[in-house]
Write a protein that holds these residues in place. Structure first.
Motif, short mmCIF file in Angstrom:
data_model
loop_
_atom_site.label_atom_id
_atom_site.label_comp_id
_atom_site.label_asym_id
_atom_site.label_seq_id
_atom_site.Cartn_x
_atom_site.Cartn_y
_atom_site.Cartn_z
N MET A 109 47.17 4.54 32.88
CA MET A 109 46.76 2.99 32.49
C MET A 109 46.51 2.88 31.03
N VAL A 110 46.46 1.78 30.68
CA VAL A 110 45.74 1.55 29.42
C VAL A 110 44.90 0.45 29.47
N VAL A 111 43.56 0.59 29.08
CA VAL A 111 42.62 -0.14 29.20
C VAL A 111 42.09 -0.74 27.69
N ARG A 112 41.86 -1.93 27.40
CA ARG A 112 41.54 -2.22 26.05
C ARG A 112 40.13 -3.01 26.12
N TYR A 113 39.40 -2.89 25.01
CA TYR A 113 38.15 -3.46 24.55
C TYR A 113 38.24 -3.90 23.46
N LYS A 114 37.65 -5.07 23.18
CA LYS A 114 37.68 -5.62 21.66
C LYS A 114 36.44 -6.43 21.60
N ASN A 115 35.80 -6.47 20.31
CA ASN A 115 34.64 -7.66 20.10
C ASN A 115 33.61 -7.37 20.98
N MET A 116 33.27 -6.12 21.06
CA MET A 116 31.98 -5.62 21.89
C MET A 116 30.60 -5.88 20.86
N VAL A 117 29.90 -6.66 21.53
CA VAL A 117 28.61 -7.14 20.76
C VAL A 117 27.16 -6.90 21.48
N LEU A 118 26.26 -6.03 21.05
CA LEU A 118 25.07 -5.90 21.72
C LEU A 118 23.98 -6.71 21.13
N LYS A 119 23.18 -7.41 21.82
CA LYS A 119 22.22 -8.47 21.28
C LYS A 119 20.80 -8.20 21.98
#
Length: 134
Positions: free
Chosen positions: A122-132
């Motif tokens: 499978m393909v799993v994508r993540y984008k624009n991860m931000v930790l605050k």
């Protein structure tokens, strides 16, 4: 999130898990990997007391929340973990609300891990991860 490394060589961690899936049952739930299992299903507000007993109320219908989750498009997923209060939001719709007061079980710190279950390719994508920090 707030996970602990259990086996570095095999990439095994345990801790709170903000689920997202291609199916229709688990996106938005709070699962504790290698721990207590499902802590809150979608649409549930859960208070876990010092003895580990859960008080569960429903604040939203699970199917209604699922209808707001994009199956083949991007979704935004926000996790708010402030002390013992944990909340998940998908596309700005709250999916769980948990207060975890169980000593020795709740986590107040740890790592963030991105998981893919075993199974077919499978393909799993993540984008624009931000930790605050809160």
């Amino acid at each position: 999130y707030r996970a602990k490394v259990l086996d570095e060589a095999e990439f095994v961690v345990g801790g709170y898990q903000a689920d997202m899936e291609a199916g229709i049952n688990h996106s938005g739930i709070l699962y504790e990997e290698k721990g207590r299992g499902i802590l809150a299903k979608r649409g549930q507000k859960v208070a876990i007391n010092e003895s580990g007993e859960k008080e569960v109320t429903e604040f939203a219908n699970s199917e209604d929340l699922q209808a707001k989750i994009n199956q083949d498009e991007w979704n935004s997923y926000r996790v708010v973990a402030k002390g013992e209060h944990l909340e998940h939001f998908i596309n700005e719709n709250k999916t769980i609300d948990v207060i975890d007061k169980e000593p020795g079980k709740r986590a107040s710190s740890g790592i963030i891990a991105l998981q893919v279950h075993k199974g077919p390719d499978m393909v799993v994508r993540y984008k624009n991860m931000v930790l605050k920090p809160l």
